[in-house]
Design a protein around this motif. Sequence first.
Motif, PDB file in Angstrom:
ATOM      1  N   ASN A 238     -20.228 -21.323 -43.141  1.00 20.91           N
ATOM      2  CA  ASN A 238     -19.238 -21.069 -42.084  1.00 20.91           C
ATOM      3  C   ASN A 238     -18.012 -20.365 -42.651  1.00 20.91           C
ATOM      4  O   ASN A 238     -17.458 -19.466 -42.005  1.00 20.91           O
ATOM      5  CB  ASN A 238     -18.836 -22.376 -41.400  1.00 20.91           C
ATOM      6  N   LYS A 239     -17.591 -20.754 -43.855  1.00 19.09           N
ATOM      7  CA  LYS A 239     -16.438 -20.098 -44.488  1.00 19.09           C
ATOM      8  C   LYS A 239     -16.776 -18.642 -44.801  1.00 19.09           C
ATOM      9  O   LYS A 239     -15.973 -17.747 -44.550  1.00 19.09           O
ATOM     10  CB  LYS A 239     -16.034 -20.833 -45.758  1.00 19.09           C
ATOM     11  N   ALA A 240     -17.956 -18.417 -45.358  1.00 21.12           N
ATOM     12  CA  ALA A 240     -18.377 -17.047 -45.669  1.00 21.12           C
ATOM     13  C   ALA A 240     -18.482 -16.224 -44.399  1.00 21.12           C
ATOM     14  O   ALA A 240     -18.093 -15.039 -44.374  1.00 21.12           O
ATOM     15  CB  ALA A 240     -19.715 -17.062 -46.409  1.00 21.12           C
TER      16      ALA A 240
ATOM     17  N   ALA B  83     -16.306 -13.029 -43.618  1.00 23.20           N
ATOM     18  CA  ALA B  83     -16.960 -11.759 -43.283  1.00 23.20           C
ATOM     19  C   ALA B  83     -16.427 -11.214 -41.960  1.00 23.20           C
ATOM     20  O   ALA B  83     -16.195 -10.006 -41.828  1.00 23.20           O
ATOM     21  CB  ALA B  83     -18.474 -11.956 -43.210  1.00 23.20           C
ATOM     22  N   ARG B  84     -16.224 -12.091 -40.992  1.00 26.21           N
ATOM     23  CA  ARG B  84     -15.675 -11.636 -39.703  1.00 26.21           C
ATOM     24  C   ARG B  84     -14.252 -11.115 -39.883  1.00 26.21           C
ATOM     25  O   ARG B  84     -13.882 -10.092 -39.309  1.00 26.21           O
ATOM     26  CB  ARG B  84     -15.687 -12.784 -38.697  1.00 26.21           C
TER      27      ARG B  84
ATOM     28  N   ARG C 261     -25.200 -32.164 -49.637  1.00 24.20           N
ATOM     29  CA  ARG C 261     -25.351 -30.765 -50.049  1.00 24.20           C
ATOM     30  C   ARG C 261     -25.514 -29.852 -48.833  1.00 24.20           C
ATOM     31  O   ARG C 261     -24.983 -28.739 -48.818  1.00 24.20           O
ATOM     32  CB  ARG C 261     -26.565 -30.604 -50.964  1.00 24.20           C
ATOM     33  N   ALA C 262     -26.286 -30.309 -47.851  1.00 20.23           N
ATOM     34  CA  ALA C 262     -26.485 -29.511 -46.642  1.00 20.23           C
ATOM     35  C   ALA C 262     -25.161 -29.315 -45.903  1.00 20.23           C
ATOM     36  O   ALA C 262     -24.870 -28.217 -45.411  1.00 20.23           O
ATOM     37  CB  ALA C 262     -27.514 -30.171 -45.736  1.00 20.23           C
ATOM     38  N   VAL C 263     -24.365 -30.370 -45.836  1.00 21.06           N
ATOM     39  CA  VAL C 263     -23.052 -30.259 -45.184  1.00 21.06           C
ATOM     40  C   VAL C 263     -22.177 -29.275 -45.949  1.00 21.06           C
ATOM     41  O   VAL C 263     -21.518 -28.408 -45.353  1.00 21.06           O
ATOM     42  CB  VAL C 263     -22.382 -31.657 -45.085  1.00 21.06           C
TER      43      VAL C 263
END
Length: 181
Positions: free
Chosen positions: A89-91, A95-96, A80-82
């Motif tokens: 990271n995708k979000a 966002a970037r 779950r943490a991964v």
Amino acid sequence: MATETTGTASACVGPDGSAIGMPQLCADWMPNQIFWLLIALVAIYFVLSRIALPRIATVLAERQGTITNDLAAAEDLKQRAVEAEEAYNKALADARAEAQKIIAQNKADMQAELDKAIAKADAEIAAKAAESEKAISDIRASAVESVEAVAKDTAGAIVAAVGGQADDTAVAAAVDAQMKG
């Protein structure tokens, strides 16, 4: 009677009834000690095998089950943490990218507004330059007329001062000829 008791007593007991040396090492008492040792071991074996060892086995099985469950839960939490890190990271990347898109759009909007403002300023400058050119040409025309009028007046005054008769048409023709080159 004391001799009878002494006669039936073993070699491990002294005349006063106390043990001589260590009673555990007396060879006369060894069969009796071995018998009671075997009975004690059998009793301990039954107590351990029927009561203690099943309880210990149950506790060990519970511990093993708990450890297995905890390891499975830890693996699940790790997964779950991964997944959460990947989603984060995708979000963050999204966002970037969105921020870059917004920045590019804002730059394009600002450039369009700047181009409009520059075009408007250029049009105003061109209009003012045209007005200035017209004003300059008007000033030149009026200056030429003023110079011509001053030249005619001055030429007439000079001719009169020299003692001649100044004809306005002759003075005007002479000044026009000089002005044209």
